[in-house]
Design an enzyme around this catalytic site. Structure first.
Site, mmCIF file in Angstrom:
data_model
loop_
_atom_site.group_PDB
_atom_site.id
_atom_site.type_symbol
_atom_site.label_atom_id
_atom_site.label_comp_id
_atom_site.label_asym_id
_atom_site.label_seq_id
_atom_site.Cartn_x
_atom_site.Cartn_y
_atom_site.Cartn_z
ATOM 1 N N ASN A 12 -13.093 5.878 -6.125
ATOM 2 C CA ASN A 12 -14.328 5.102 -6.095
ATOM 3 C C ASN A 12 -15.046 5.453 -4.796
ATOM 4 O O ASN A 12 -14.640 5.015 -3.723
ATOM 5 C CB ASN A 12 -13.991 3.605 -6.155
ATOM 6 C CG ASN A 12 -15.228 2.731 -6.043
ATOM 7 O OD1 ASN A 12 -16.352 3.228 -6.014
ATOM 8 N ND2 ASN A 12 -15.010 1.425 -5.978
ATOM 9 N N LYS A 14 -17.881 4.600 -3.853
ATOM 10 C CA LYS A 14 -18.725 3.492 -3.372
ATOM 11 C C LYS A 14 -20.095 4.036 -2.942
ATOM 12 O O LYS A 14 -20.599 4.957 -3.561
ATOM 13 C CB LYS A 14 -17.994 2.703 -2.269
ATOM 14 C CG LYS A 14 -16.615 2.223 -2.750
ATOM 15 C CD LYS A 14 -15.961 1.196 -1.869
ATOM 16 C CE LYS A 14 -14.609 0.782 -2.464
ATOM 17 N NZ LYS A 14 -13.931 -0.247 -1.685
ATOM 18 N N HIS A 97 -15.919 -4.729 -10.058
ATOM 19 C CA HIS A 97 -15.300 -4.522 -8.743
ATOM 20 C C HIS A 97 -15.582 -5.747 -7.867
ATOM 21 O O HIS A 97 -16.652 -6.342 -7.965
ATOM 22 C CB HIS A 97 -15.859 -3.250 -8.097
ATOM 23 C CG HIS A 97 -15.092 -2.830 -6.888
ATOM 24 N ND1 HIS A 97 -15.234 -3.462 -5.671
ATOM 25 C CD2 HIS A 97 -14.150 -1.873 -6.706
ATOM 26 C CE1 HIS A 97 -14.413 -2.892 -4.803
ATOM 27 N NE2 HIS A 97 -13.744 -1.931 -5.406
ATOM 28 N N GLU A 99 -16.458 -6.004 -4.941
ATOM 29 C CA GLU A 99 -17.688 -5.896 -4.133
ATOM 30 C C GLU A 99 -18.915 -6.258 -4.958
ATOM 31 O O GLU A 99 -19.871 -6.832 -4.434
ATOM 32 C CB GLU A 99 -17.771 -4.483 -3.534
ATOM 33 C CG GLU A 99 -16.728 -4.309 -2.430
ATOM 34 C CD GLU A 99 -16.250 -2.892 -2.214
ATOM 35 O OE1 GLU A 99 -16.877 -1.945 -2.727
ATOM 36 O OE2 GLU A 99 -15.220 -2.727 -1.528
ATOM 37 N N GLU A 164 -6.925 -5.037 -7.914
ATOM 38 C CA GLU A 164 -7.328 -4.782 -6.535
ATOM 39 C C GLU A 164 -7.398 -6.100 -5.773
ATOM 40 O O GLU A 164 -8.419 -6.805 -5.830
ATOM 41 C CB GLU A 164 -8.714 -4.117 -6.494
ATOM 42 C CG GLU A 164 -8.759 -2.764 -7.162
ATOM 43 C CD GLU A 164 -9.882 -1.898 -6.583
ATOM 44 O OE1 GLU A 164 -9.581 -0.761 -6.214
ATOM 45 O OE2 GLU A 164 -11.023 -2.370 -6.477
ATOM 46 N N GLY A 170 -9.976 -1.778 1.859
ATOM 47 C CA GLY A 170 -10.587 -1.300 3.094
ATOM 48 C C GLY A 170 -9.987 -1.887 4.358
ATOM 49 O O GLY A 170 -10.559 -1.756 5.437
ATOM 50 N N SER A 209 -6.377 -0.020 -0.206
ATOM 51 C CA SER A 209 -5.725 0.701 0.897
ATOM 52 C C SER A 209 -4.622 1.638 0.425
ATOM 53 O O SER A 209 -3.611 1.802 1.114
ATOM 54 C CB SER A 209 -5.199 -0.277 1.959
ATOM 55 O OG SER A 209 -6.281 -0.974 2.551
HETATM 56 P P1 13P Z 1 -9.843 1.226 -0.310
HETATM 57 O O1 13P Z 1 -8.941 2.279 -0.901
HETATM 58 O O2 13P Z 1 -10.843 1.780 0.666
HETATM 59 O O3 13P Z 1 -9.086 0.053 0.174
HETATM 60 O O4 13P Z 1 -10.760 0.688 -1.541
HETATM 61 C C1 13P Z 1 -10.138 0.317 -2.725
HETATM 62 C C2 13P Z 1 -11.186 0.047 -3.714
HETATM 63 O O5 13P Z 1 -11.950 -0.894 -3.596
HETATM 64 C C3 13P Z 1 -11.303 0.967 -4.846
HETATM 65 O O6 13P Z 1 -12.157 0.485 -5.814
#
Ligand code: 13P
Length: 249
Positions: A12, A14, A97, A99, A164, A170, A209
């Site tokens: 992803n 982002k 997601h 976010e 997740e 992150g 992560s």
């Molecule tokens: P990270 O791997 O940066 O923690 O992000 C995970 C994520 O949100 C994948 O969709």
């Protein structure tokens, strides 16, 4: 891993990268994609989907988007529909997601409508669920995830689920292996109860992560059928190292 299910390592990207950087990252992933024990998926921002999909055509790397609108077309300024993404060469779309749930107040019902729209357009939905840190500390992780699944997956769902935990995204923090295995077992139970044999064989990814250093241990857990990788997917070598950490079937 789930017996008989080929793992998927999904990136992803982002809201990162210029078009040039996206093309370079795609080329780096493509160059290392052969001979893996997992399928690969990369999900660039909308504006880079077309170029990345063209670069991956016939190369064994699937391309997805990070969201879509629930309607196939209409007066929805700034939005992108599932048929548009399919038209550009995308085959998958990440939905729900955390976010987007946080930034855009997406509720389970919205995610469910988007997942149905994606499937109708021929896209594989990758539906994300996961608890916040406060919910985990309150002992509610399993209840939260179970409720999100019930609300976010449409009837007849034939996509992918990603667990997740919000607090692991992150942050460099991950749940313990036992905690990941426990939630994935819960998710498997929910999917099997609702979708039968299809639910038994549905991919359930872990995200939060995931890095080259922790991937092998996480990917070996029961009911973990791959990863949804954020930060580490922006470096082709790291993304490929995670894919190589998938145990041979
Ligand atoms: P990270 O791997 O940066 O923690 O992000 C995970 C994520 O949100 C994948 O969709």
């Amino acid at each position: 891993m789930t017996p008989g299910v080929r793992p998927l390592i999904a990136g992803n990207w982002k809201m990162h990268g210029t078009l040039r950087e996206a093309a370079a990252l795609a080329e780096g992933v493509r160059a290392g994609a052969a001979g893996l024990a997992a399928d690969l998926l990369v999900c660039p921002p909308f504006v880079h989907v077309q170029v990345v999909a063209a670069a991956m055509l016939g190369q064994g790397v699937a391309v997805g988007a990070q969201d879509c609108h629930p309607a196939p077309k209409g007066a929805h300024t700034g939005d992108v529909s599932a048929p548009m993404l399919r038209d550009l060469g995308a085959t998958h779309v990440i939905l729900g997601h955390s976010e987007r749930r946080a930034d855009h107040a997406e509720a389970d019902a919205t995610v469910r409508a988007k997942a149905a729209a994606a499937a109708a357009a021929g896209l594989v939905p990758v539906v994300c669920v996961g608890e916040t840190e406060a919910q985990r500390l309150a002992g509610e992780a399993e209840a939260v995830v179970t409720a999100q699944l019930a609300g976010s997956l449409p009837d007849g769902f034939a996509g992918i689920v990603a667990y997740e935990p919000v607090w692991a995204i992150g942050t460099g923090r991950t749940p313990t292996e036992a905690d990941i295995a426990q939630i994935h077992a819960t998710i498997r139970g929910v999917l099997a109860a609702r979708f039968g044999a299809a639910g038994q064989a549905m991919r359930v990814l872990y995200g939060g992560s995931m890095k080259p250093g922790n991937a092998a241990a996480i990917l070996a857990l029961p009911n973990v059928d791959g990863g949804l990788v954020g930060g580490a997917s922006l470096v082709a070598a790291d993304f490929l190292a995670i894919a190589r950490a998938v145990p041979a079937a």
